[in-house]
Design a protein around this motif. Structure first.
Motif, mmCIF file in Angstrom:
data_model
loop_
_atom_site.group_PDB
_atom_site.id
_atom_site.type_symbol
_atom_site.label_atom_id
_atom_site.label_comp_id
_atom_site.label_asym_id
_atom_site.label_seq_id
_atom_site.Cartn_x
_atom_site.Cartn_y
_atom_site.Cartn_z
ATOM 1 N N ARG A 180 -0.921 3.395 -6.445
ATOM 2 C CA ARG A 180 -1.188 3.441 -4.913
ATOM 3 C C ARG A 180 -2.648 3.876 -4.788
ATOM 4 N N SER A 226 1.393 7.051 4.275
ATOM 5 C CA SER A 226 1.286 5.698 4.135
ATOM 6 C C SER A 226 2.229 4.991 3.477
ATOM 7 N N THR A 227 2.615 5.751 2.442
ATOM 8 C CA THR A 227 3.848 5.306 1.623
ATOM 9 C C THR A 227 5.123 5.385 2.069
ATOM 10 N N ARG A 253 -2.727 -1.299 -5.905
ATOM 11 C CA ARG A 253 -2.611 -1.886 -4.759
ATOM 12 C C ARG A 253 -3.122 -1.053 -3.401
ATOM 13 N N ARG A 297 5.511 2.445 4.576
ATOM 14 C CA ARG A 297 5.723 0.999 3.848
ATOM 15 C C ARG A 297 7.050 1.075 3.439
ATOM 16 N N LEU A 357 -2.013 9.386 2.092
ATOM 17 C CA LEU A 357 -1.256 8.659 1.117
ATOM 18 C C LEU A 357 0.057 8.618 1.123
ATOM 19 N N GLN A 365 -3.839 1.115 -0.345
ATOM 20 C CA GLN A 365 -2.941 1.579 0.426
ATOM 21 C C GLN A 365 -3.500 2.544 1.533
ATOM 22 N N ASN A 390 -3.276 -4.094 6.034
ATOM 23 C CA ASN A 390 -2.033 -3.395 5.337
ATOM 24 C C ASN A 390 -2.514 -1.955 5.055
ATOM 25 N N CYS A 391 -3.582 -1.610 5.493
ATOM 26 C CA CYS A 391 -3.978 -0.192 4.802
ATOM 27 C C CYS A 391 -4.478 0.393 6.215
#
Length: 314
Positions: A132, A307-308, A229, A311, A304, A231, A282-283
């Motif tokens: 991430r 955000s995870t 990726r 998703r 973070l 994030q 996307n972030c």
């Protein structure tokens, strides 16, 4: 069981000097390999300290062929200098010889910024937890490098302090792992921040003020071939005594702040536009104002995690 790699810190100074004298030392940064040669004894010592965790590699191919050499002529004796060469060409003025490591680091950064155009080069730091990725973008003097260094020392994987290497095909961030250049007050802040800090010498009065280089940790070095990726995008700003502040940025503002601070945005044109637009789409992007490092790091961890979860549909 995987054998422990032979790291530069375990190499005898005699062997390391021989490697550098023959320009056969390769530094694998992840996204690029740089071959380096030198005839400067002080440079050998300083390089071994800040690149100590890097493995000795026998790379048949290198993206860049560089050298740090002594000055020439009368000045070589009156005011000893170091010269940075790329493919045998000296692209800029010499540095004082005692600043040879800083000269090398600055020179390699110049090479990346000028010649590494197969990727979008964001003028940003990059870190990761597992795969991430976090992009940290901010102008000089904002405290970005200090926060980046502290995050590495608190368990984040460092990808880069200077170059967010964004692959336009995969959308992934590739490591461009070099020692972190700390300037002025940041040097003492990070020296006192954790026990495992390995700092190179402090170079006083360089073109960028006082500079010292923080050695990347083994975990980051050993993962230098693993992309992440994107994030999360953070625009950090240090302000003495400030209460932690987080502000979600509109997509258009985040895009402008990130794209127009890249090294090769205009050169790559539509490729850069599309790659950065995908990141922003996307972030989530946040402006982070902070005065206390641990508080800022926990805020980034929380963002973070959020955000995870988003998703994953949690």
């Amino acid at each position: 069981m995987t054998a422990e790699p032979l790291r530069l810190r375990n190499l005898s100074p005699v062997i390391l000097r021989q490697r550098l004298a023959s320009a056969s030392l390769a530094l694998d940064y992840g996204a690029a390999v740089v071959r380096v040669g030198s005839d400067l004894g002080g440079f050998v010592t300083d390089l071994q300290r800040v690149y100590g965790a890097f493995a000795l590699v026998d790379a048949a191919f290198a993206d860049f062929h560089t050298q740090i050499r002594r000055g020439r002529g009368v000045r070589a004796y009156l005011r000893p200098q170091s010269r940075f060469l790329i493919d045998g060409v000296q692209p800029f003025d010499p540095f004082p010889q005692e600043q040879a490591l800083a000269h090398f680091e600055w020179g390699v950064n110049w090479c990346f910024a000028q010649r590494f155009n197969q990727h979008v080069l964001l003028h940003a730091g990059a870190l990761a937890l597992a795969d991430r990725g976090i992009i940290m973008a901010a102008p000089p003097g904002s405290g970005k490098s200090t926060l980046t260094a502290a995050m590495m020392l608190r368990g984040f994987r460092l990808l880069s302090d200077e170059f967010g290497v964004l692959c336009p095909r995969s959308g992934q961030l590739w490591p461009m792992l070099k020692p972190l250049a700390l300037k002025n007050r940041s040097i003492d802040i990070i020296r006192d921040y954790a026990e495992e800090v390995i700092l190179g010498p402090v170079y006083r009065g360089t073109r960028k003020g006082d500079v010292a280089h923080l050695a990347p940790g083994e975990g980051s070095v050993d993962a230098r071939r693993l992309p992440a990726r994107p994030q999360l995008v953070i625009f950090p700003s240090f302000r003495e005594g400030a209460t932690l502040s987080l502000r979600r940025l509109p997509a258009e503002q985040a895009f402008a702040n990130l794209a127009f601070n890249s090294f090769n945005y205009e050169l790559l044109g539509a490729t850069s536009f599309n790659a950065v637009a995908d990141v922003i789409e996307n972030c989530p992007a946040f402006a982070l104002e902070y005065s206390r490092l641990d508080e800022a790091i926990e805020a980034v961890r929380s963002l973070l995690a959020d955000s995870t979860a988003a998703r994953n549909g949690a």
